[in-house]
Structures are given as structure tokens and as C-alpha cells.
Design a protein around this motif. Structure first.
Motif, PDB file in Angstrom:
ATOM      1  N   VAL A 140      -1.853   8.007  -7.682  1.00  0.00           N
ATOM      2  CA  VAL A 140      -1.825   6.904  -6.463  1.00  0.00           C
ATOM      3  C   VAL A 140      -1.237   5.611  -7.413  1.00  0.00           C
ATOM      4  O   VAL A 140      -0.305   4.916  -6.593  1.00  0.00           O
ATOM      5  N   THR A 152     -12.979  -0.706  -4.093  1.00  0.00           N
ATOM      6  CA  THR A 152     -12.516   0.377  -4.997  1.00  0.00           C
ATOM      7  C   THR A 152     -13.483   1.621  -5.466  1.00  0.00           C
ATOM      8  O   THR A 152     -14.601   1.397  -5.855  1.00  0.00           O
ATOM      9  N   VAL A 199     -11.584   9.389  -3.932  1.00  0.00           N
ATOM     10  CA  VAL A 199     -11.399   9.011  -2.516  1.00  0.00           C
ATOM     11  C   VAL A 199     -11.203  10.343  -2.002  1.00  0.00           C
ATOM     12  O   VAL A 199      -9.973  11.172  -2.529  1.00  0.00           O
ATOM     13  N   ALA A 213       1.027  -1.218   0.168  1.00  0.00           N
ATOM     14  CA  ALA A 213       0.124   0.056   0.085  1.00  0.00           C
ATOM     15  C   ALA A 213       0.807   1.210   0.130  1.00  0.00           C
ATOM     16  O   ALA A 213       1.994   1.284   0.547  1.00  0.00           O
ATOM     17  N   TYR A 244       0.094   3.851   1.329  1.00  0.00           N
ATOM     18  CA  TYR A 244      -0.308   4.714   2.616  1.00  0.00           C
ATOM     19  C   TYR A 244      -0.982   3.599   3.457  1.00  0.00           C
ATOM     20  O   TYR A 244      -1.737   2.914   3.396  1.00  0.00           O
ATOM     21  N   ASP A 245      -0.457   3.186   4.627  1.00  0.00           N
ATOM     22  CA  ASP A 245      -0.774   2.186   5.757  1.00  0.00           C
ATOM     23  C   ASP A 245      -0.596   2.720   7.229  1.00  0.00           C
ATOM     24  O   ASP A 245       0.403   2.526   7.550  1.00  0.00           O
ATOM     25  N   GLN A 247      -5.598   1.459   4.771  1.00  0.00           N
ATOM     26  CA  GLN A 247      -4.680   1.166   3.846  1.00  0.00           C
ATOM     27  C   GLN A 247      -5.125   1.814   2.217  1.00  0.00           C
ATOM     28  O   GLN A 247      -6.187   1.634   1.929  1.00  0.00           O
ATOM     29  N   ILE A 248      -4.316   2.355   1.528  1.00  0.00           N
ATOM     30  CA  ILE A 248      -4.525   2.792   0.260  1.00  0.00           C
ATOM     31  C   ILE A 248      -3.471   2.219  -1.003  1.00  0.00           C
ATOM     32  O   ILE A 248      -2.560   2.185  -0.709  1.00  0.00           O
ATOM     33  N   TRP A 249      -4.265   1.561  -1.904  1.00  0.00           N
ATOM     34  CA  TRP A 249      -3.582   0.958  -3.038  1.00  0.00           C
ATOM     35  C   TRP A 249      -4.133   1.861  -4.368  1.00  0.00           C
ATOM     36  O   TRP A 249      -5.358   2.200  -4.346  1.00  0.00           O
ATOM     37  N   ILE A 251      -9.181   3.747  -6.861  1.00  0.00           N
ATOM     38  CA  ILE A 251      -8.500   3.579  -5.794  1.00  0.00           C
ATOM     39  C   ILE A 251      -8.932   2.669  -4.582  1.00  0.00           C
ATOM     40  O   ILE A 251     -10.221   2.650  -4.457  1.00  0.00           O
ATOM     41  N   HIS A 252      -8.176   1.760  -4.371  1.00  0.00           N
ATOM     42  CA  HIS A 252      -8.647   0.527  -3.697  1.00  0.00           C
ATOM     43  C   HIS A 252      -8.391   0.947  -2.060  1.00  0.00           C
ATOM     44  O   HIS A 252      -7.155   1.478  -1.725  1.00  0.00           O
ATOM     45  N   VAL A 253      -9.177   0.873  -1.192  1.00  0.00           N
ATOM     46  CA  VAL A 253      -9.297   1.373   0.139  1.00  0.00           C
ATOM     47  C   VAL A 253      -9.633   0.308   1.299  1.00  0.00           C
ATOM     48  O   VAL A 253     -10.653  -0.401   1.076  1.00  0.00           O
TER      49      VAL A 253
END
Length: 399
Positions: free
Chosen positions: A306, A290, A294, A107, A109-110, A252-254, A272-274
Motif C-alpha cells: 500500500v 493507523t 487491515v 488515497a 482507494y477512496d 479511504q486508504i493510505w 495502513i491509515h484508514v
């Protein structure tokens, strides 16, 4: 002791007939990497400077030390072997509702306390209308089912991760095999974002030329062997607007990336998957989806930026070279696109006013992405500092 070749002649080029996806009488790359063996270093061929290049046949990795000497151990000797318990067997006939497989990168951001995810992320549904029975990440996946080899097809996590990288930067891939030994070829690091004809085989350690410029990845063969048709990718229909304080368990962000295997009836969603957790002890995230847009703590995240940062964080050639910089002329946050997104340069062209400017600071060759600065601001409002995940993949440079 280093073994010398008794015949330095290059064998005549000939077509290698594939008896299976992984070549004639060869184990898969995953199985080769899982052997806990001592190095078996041999002199393999001459280098461009006239010296000798050495190769480890046990770990299938370069073993050339400084000044062209044989190394005491190869560069992959300390790589942790993949255990049998880390291989997930996936029966396509059991999941008629469809499966989806992605390369899983950390990720961007985690703020959770969960371990880093890497490898192959799997979704699987028994029926089209059922919930996901599998929604996990594995080190490697063995795909079995009707029409596939009896032993199945073993998919390597490194293949999946570099499929992610090449896809995000807009490169198509080819199924390439060594003309000498038939080993399926994977292009890593620099080579995963630069089409080329001359390849270094990880099976036998020798160079070979493909018939066309391209980027090799064995996953292309996996997709073909599973007879997976091309699928459509559409923008996710939902938006997300949350505060970090609402999810004490962390976020968590992917960035989304295209699945390398997709057998589901519906379209794949991008955005964006959160993951967002209400508590630290929560087994499953309250938010797990997803989204097209976001917004976190009133900060809007751009899906493209991202996605690109996620791929940039994977590439060894960009380690510590992705920076957030503003144009000194107009103050606009710079986002390098095209080749500049994966090749560090000392000069940047502002995406807003088109003026050129040099990278500030001591490190000149960099890639500009505004997201690290945005995430640093988000971290100020987080309950705990974000985890700093690194894959630390081995670098691959021009040989």
C-alpha cells in the motif's frame, strides 16, 4: 522578447552563506509559485547539444521550446497560484503537546465523495494529554516560534510530497543550495529517487555541482531549523477488520509515511491509515487511525505494498506504468522491489520462483504491483466506484 545574457562565463564557484533557510534575499519557493505574473523568459546557458536553454524568471521554470527555441510561456505558467488563505500558520510554541507534519498524497482507494487531499497534513496538540486540535491538510504551512526567523519558515507542498516519495523508496535527503544564487534545491520526479551531484537550480535556472551525490530537499533544512530530533517509528498496535457495507459513507486508504517534522513525545506509528464514514454527511470519519493489519471484505492488505503504490502514484515517470501482473511460470502476483519499484523495465524477476518474464501487452516498460488488481476486486463490493485521484505533477527528466 527574450533577453540575452551579456556574459556567458560561468562565475567562479564559491560558498554561499545562508542568511536564512531560503537563502540571501530570496523569497521561499511557495511565495515564488504564488505570483500571478507574465513569463519573463531569458537565455540562461548552453545545452549539452550546443543549443540555448531558456528560463522563466517569473515562475522559475524551464521555457525552452522544441528545437531549442524560446517558448511563448514557461511550463509552470498555468500552475494555479497558492493563495494567502491556503497557507496555514503553525505556532510551535502554542502546541507544546507536539506537532507532526507529513507529505499528503492521494488515497490509493477512496469510495467517499470528498475532494482529493494533497499537500501537508498537520497534527497538533496543545498538551501531551490533549486530543488533536489540528488534523487537516493544507496547501502550505508557515512554521513560527521561538528561535525561528521572524517571518517564519514557509513549507512547500511539493517539497513535502517529494519527501514522502524519497522516504518511501528508502532514500535519505540533503539540504542543497545553488552555488550561484543560494536557492534551496528540490529534486523532483526521476531525480527524487536517483542520488546525483549535478543539479538544475529552480531559482536561477543554472546547473551546479554539489560536493556529494545526493537528493536535495529543502525540508531537511526545515527540520534542522526547528531543532527536531530524530524520532522512532514503530508498528501500529491495532488491527482492523471491516466490511464496506458497514460504512456507506465510503472508505479511504493510505500507506503510512514518515513525518518530516515530529515534536511529539510518543513514537510515530506505521502501517495502513484508514478513514471510514458511516454516512455521506458525516464530518469526521468513524474510523480514523493507523493499523498494522487491515482486512476489508476478507481481503488482507499488505502495508508495504500500500505504501509503495501511494508513492508510485505520485511519480510522473510512472504515470500509467504501474500494473498488476502474475508470473506466467508459477502464477504468483508480482511485486517489484528495489530499483524495479520506481524504474519501469520490460523484464521482471518473479519474487516467488525467481524466473524472469516479459511484461504482457503493448506497454513493455512497467512496474509490477499487485495492489491495483486487489483494489479493483474490492471496488466490486463498494457502494460507489472509487475516485481516481491524480496529482499530475510536472515531469522532470535528464537534461
Amino acid at each position: 522578447m527574450v533577453k540575452q545574457r551579456t556574459d556567458n562565463r560561468t562565475p567562479q564557484r564559491q560558498a554561499t552563506k545562508q542568511t536564512s533557510l531560503f537563502g540571501p534575499n530570496l523569497s521561499s519557493a511557495v511565495e515564488a509559485a504564488s505570483r500571478a505574473e507574465s513569463c519573463d523568459v531569458v537565455a540562461i546557458e548552453k545545452r549539452r547539444d550546443g543549443g540555448t536553454r531558456y528560463w522563466c524568471r517569473a515562475h522559475r521554470a524551464d521555457a525552452t521550446a522544441k528545437y531549442g527555441k524560446p517558448a511563448t510561456k514557461c511550463r509552470a505558467a498555468d500552475t494555479k497560484p497558492i493563495g494567502a488563505e491556503e497557507v496555514k500558520t503553525l505556532d510551535l510554541d502554542k502546541y507544546l503537546g507536539g506537532v507532526a507534519l507529513w507529505g499528503a498524497a492521494p488515497a490509493v482507494y477512496d469510495t467517499t465523495q470528498l475532494p482529493m487531499e494533497r499537500g501537508i497534513h498537520v497534527h497538533a496538540r496543545p498538551t501531551p494529554k490533549s486530543e488533536k486540535e489540528i488534523d487537516l491538510t493544507y496547501q502550505s504551512v508557515r512554521i513560527v516560534g521561538k528561535g525561528l526567523p521572524t517571518e517564519g519558515i514557509l513549507v512547500n507542498q511539493i517539497d513535502a510530497i517529494y519527501y514522502l516519495v524519497s522516504s518511501v523508496f528508502g532514500f535519505s535527503m540533503r539540504f542543497v543550495t545553488c552555488i550561484h544564487c543560494g536557492w534551496p534545491h528540490l529534486d523532483k520526479d526521476w531525480f527524487s529517487v536517483h542520488p546525483h551531484r549535478r543539479h538544475l537550480c529552480a531559482g536561477c535556472g543554472r546547473h551546479f555541482h554539489d560536493r556529494a551525490r545526493g537528493i536535495g530537499n529543502p525540508i531537511v533544512g526545515v527540520r534542522d531549523a526547528c531543532r527536531a530530533a530524530e524520532h522512532r517509528v514503530v508498528l501500529a498496535p491495532k488491527n482492523l477488520n471491516i466490511k464496506q457495507s458497514e460504512y456507506p459513507g465510503g472508505i479511504q486508504i493510505w500507506g503510512s509515511n514518515p513525518a518530516f517534522l515530529w515534536t511529539q513525545c510518543k513514537h510515530e506509528e506505521e502501517g495502513i491509515h484508514v478513514h471510514a464514514f458511516l454516512t455521506e454527511s458525516e464530518a469526521e470519519p468513524t474510523v480514523n487511525d493507523t493499523f498494522a493489519e487491515v482486512v476489508i471484505d476478507d481481503v488482507r492488505l499488505d502495508p508495504v505494498i500500500v505504501r509503495v503504490l501511494m508513492a508510485q502514484n505520485v511519480l510522473p515517470l510512472l504515470k500509467d506504468r504501474v500494473r498488476s501482473v502474475n508470473c506466467p511460470s508459477c502464477g504468483h502476483p508480482q511485486f517489484d522491489a528495489g530499483e524495479a519499484a520506481y524504474m519501469p523495465w520490460p523484464i521482471h524477476t518473479c519474487s516467488e520462483c525467481r524466473r524472469q518474464f516479459a511484461t504482457p501487452g503493448r506497454m513493455r516498460n512497467t512496474v509490477a504491483n499487485p495492489l491495483p488488481a486487489i483494489l479493483a476486486d474490492l471496488a466490486k463490493l463498494a457502494r460507489r466506484p472509487p475516485q481516481q485521484h491524480r496529482l499530475d505533477l510536472l515531469a522532470e527528466t535528464l537534461r
